[in-house]
Design a protein around this motif. Structure first.
Motif, PDB file in Angstrom:
ATOM      1  N   VAL A  62       0.853  -1.203   0.000  1.00 36.39           N
ATOM      2  CA  VAL A  62       0.000   0.000   0.000  1.00 36.39           C
ATOM      3  C   VAL A  62       0.882   1.243   0.000  1.00 36.39           C
ATOM      4  CG1 VAL A  62      -1.649   1.345   1.382  1.00 36.39           C
ATOM      5  CG2 VAL A  62      -1.940  -1.140   1.183  1.00 36.39           C
ATOM      6  N   ARG A  63       0.522   2.197  -0.852  1.00 38.46           N
ATOM      7  CA  ARG A  63       1.238   3.472  -0.871  1.00 38.46           C
ATOM      8  C   ARG A  63       0.240   4.613  -0.809  1.00 38.46           C
ATOM      9  NH1 ARG A  63       6.143   5.367  -2.220  1.00 38.46           N
ATOM     10  NH2 ARG A  63       6.823   3.285  -2.851  1.00 38.46           N
ATOM     11  N   ASP A  90       4.132  -4.066   2.932  1.00 44.95           N
ATOM     12  CA  ASP A  90       4.925  -2.925   2.480  1.00 44.95           C
ATOM     13  C   ASP A  90       4.011  -1.694   2.519  1.00 44.95           C
ATOM     14  OD1 ASP A  90       6.417  -1.070   1.112  1.00 44.95           O
ATOM     15  OD2 ASP A  90       6.981  -2.418  -0.506  1.00 44.95           O
ATOM     16  N   PHE A  91       4.362  -0.714   3.348  1.00 43.33           N
ATOM     17  CA  PHE A  91       3.489   0.435   3.566  1.00 43.33           C
ATOM     18  C   PHE A  91       4.331   1.703   3.379  1.00 43.33           C
ATOM     19  CE2 PHE A  91       0.555   2.595   6.939  1.00 43.33           C
ATOM     20  CZ  PHE A  91      -0.118   3.236   5.917  1.00 43.33           C
ATOM     21  N   ALA A  92       4.003   2.470   2.351  1.00 42.94           N
ATOM     22  CA  ALA A  92       4.871   3.583   1.954  1.00 42.94           C
ATOM     23  C   ALA A  92       4.056   4.833   1.623  1.00 42.94           C
ATOM     24  CB  ALA A  92       5.691   3.162   0.732  1.00 42.94           C
ATOM     25  N   ARG A 114       8.179   3.204   4.514  1.00 38.39           N
ATOM     26  CA  ARG A 114       9.059   3.732   3.464  1.00 38.39           C
ATOM     27  C   ARG A 114       8.546   5.054   2.936  1.00 38.39           C
ATOM     28  NH1 ARG A 114       9.785   1.610  -1.248  1.00 38.39           N
ATOM     29  NH2 ARG A 114       7.918   0.371  -1.553  1.00 38.39           N
ATOM     30  N   VAL A 115       9.468   5.849   2.392  1.00 34.95           N
ATOM     31  CA  VAL A 115       9.052   7.114   1.793  1.00 34.95           C
ATOM     32  C   VAL A 115       9.774   7.328   0.467  1.00 34.95           C
ATOM     33  CG1 VAL A 115      10.768   8.464   3.119  1.00 34.95           C
ATOM     34  CG2 VAL A 115       8.758   9.604   2.216  1.00 34.95           C
ATOM     35  N   ARG A 214      -5.549   1.654  -8.248  1.00 34.23           N
ATOM     36  CA  ARG A 214      -5.468   2.979  -7.638  1.00 34.23           C
ATOM     37  C   ARG A 214      -6.820   3.364  -7.069  1.00 34.23           C
ATOM     38  NH1 ARG A 214      -0.941   5.848  -9.671  1.00 34.23           N
ATOM     39  NH2 ARG A 214       0.259   4.483 -11.039  1.00 34.23           N
ATOM     40  N   LEU A 215      -6.787   3.896  -5.875  1.00 36.56           N
ATOM     41  CA  LEU A 215      -8.015   4.404  -5.248  1.00 36.56           C
ATOM     42  C   LEU A 215      -7.928   5.921  -5.233  1.00 36.56           C
ATOM     43  CD1 LEU A 215     -10.649   4.031  -3.554  1.00 36.56           C
ATOM     44  CD2 LEU A 215      -9.170   3.902  -1.518  1.00 36.56           C
TER      45      LEU A 215
END
Ligand code: SAM
Length: 266
Positions: A62-63, A90-92, A114-115, A214-215
């Motif tokens: 998720v980003r 994975d969360f960015a 993450r960024v 994509r949301l």
């Protein structure tokens, strides 16, 4: 989840707002597109529910993006809500970095891993020109604070005209290297003309390997950044909207009329 071209779909990019504190010259489509009305913007509870359902269906990456995700009020609260969802590996976030000095510590504590920080040049005047008045000093400060806050890894998103050999790109690459950060070169795309390229150093823009949904901030699931097809989670429910988007995910991107990178999240 697999689409009809046997691509495994496991990555959800969430645009939490179409607002931004910058006006990058390449970001919006023609002129000033109308912004999404506040009443149509998904609440944190709605974003949580959609994400939870998507994770149950196979999303594990998720980003958060935008617009500028850090201008969404109480963004740290949303991050801490989403970080509770079991199954996100994975969360960015992707940010322009201008307010990262204020948010970095809280975001890491809330569970963000993450960024990616957007930086196309190190030249102060050029940065101001690209962002229509932005001040690079805020971004450089944001990067410093993000490094100390413990994001791992930090990557720079650098939009290029044609090649990563351009002066701005080379300077950004050596700045990234010196600071222990990765860099992704994104050749300038054009949604209306269906012009896109694989991201150098990343996975975007390579249709054969695309794993994304994509949301948008008004609750539509887009199967592709270059698609006018979208499925409303409010009208269909999250599960059906995700299912339909996966079902029609195009083999490759197409010229599109929607409101651009800021609206559905670049
Ligand atoms: N505001 C945040 C930021 O600046 O990173 C997140 C949203 S921004 C739309 C996400 C990424 O899309 C940024 O790295 C930006 O440079 C990139 N982007 C925007 N318009 C683009 C275009 N026309 N072609 C290629 N990349 C673009």
């Amino acid at each position: 989840m697999f689409d009809r071209f046997n691509r495994k779909i496991h990555y959800l990019r969430i645009s939490v707002t179409d607002r931004c504190d910058q006006r990058c010259i390449y970001c919006r489509q023609k002129g000033e597109n109308p912004l999404i009305s506040q009443k149509d913007v998904l609440s944190f509870e709605e974003i949580f529910e959609v994400t939870q359902k998507a994770v149950e269906m196979g999303i594990d990456k998720v980003r958060l993006t935008g617009g500028e995700p850090l201008v969404r009020r109480d963004i740290v609260t949303l991050v801490s809500m989403l970080a509770q969802i079991e199954g996100i590996k994975d969360f960015a976030i992707t940010t322009n970095g201008t307010t990262l000095d204020r948010f970095a510590d809280a975001l890491v504590k809330a569970g963000l891993q993450r960024v990616n920080i957007s930086l196309d040049t190190l030249d102060t005047a050029r940065y101001s020109e690209i962002t229509r008045g932005g001040d690079i000093e805020y971004v450089l400060r944001g990067i410093e604070v993000a490094k100390k806050a413990g994001f791992s890894p930090i990557k720079i998103n650098c939009v290029i005209q044609d090649s990563s050999k351009e002066k701005d790109a080379r300077e950004v690459a050596s700045f990234a290297k010196k600071n222990g950060m990765g860099v992704r070169f994104i050749r300038k795309m054009n949604i209306e003309r269906g012009m896109f390229w694989p991201v150098d150093g990343g996975t975007g823009g390579d249709c054969e390997r695309c794993n994304r949904l994509r949301l948008s901030s008004d609750g539509k699931i887009f199967p592709c950044l270059f698609s006018d097809l979208a499925f409303s989670v409010r009208e269909l429910g999250a599960e059906e909207a995700v299912r339909q988007a996966v079902k029609v995910k195009p083999k490759s991107g197409l010229p599109s009329k929607h409101n651009g990178f800021n609206a559905i999240g670049g």
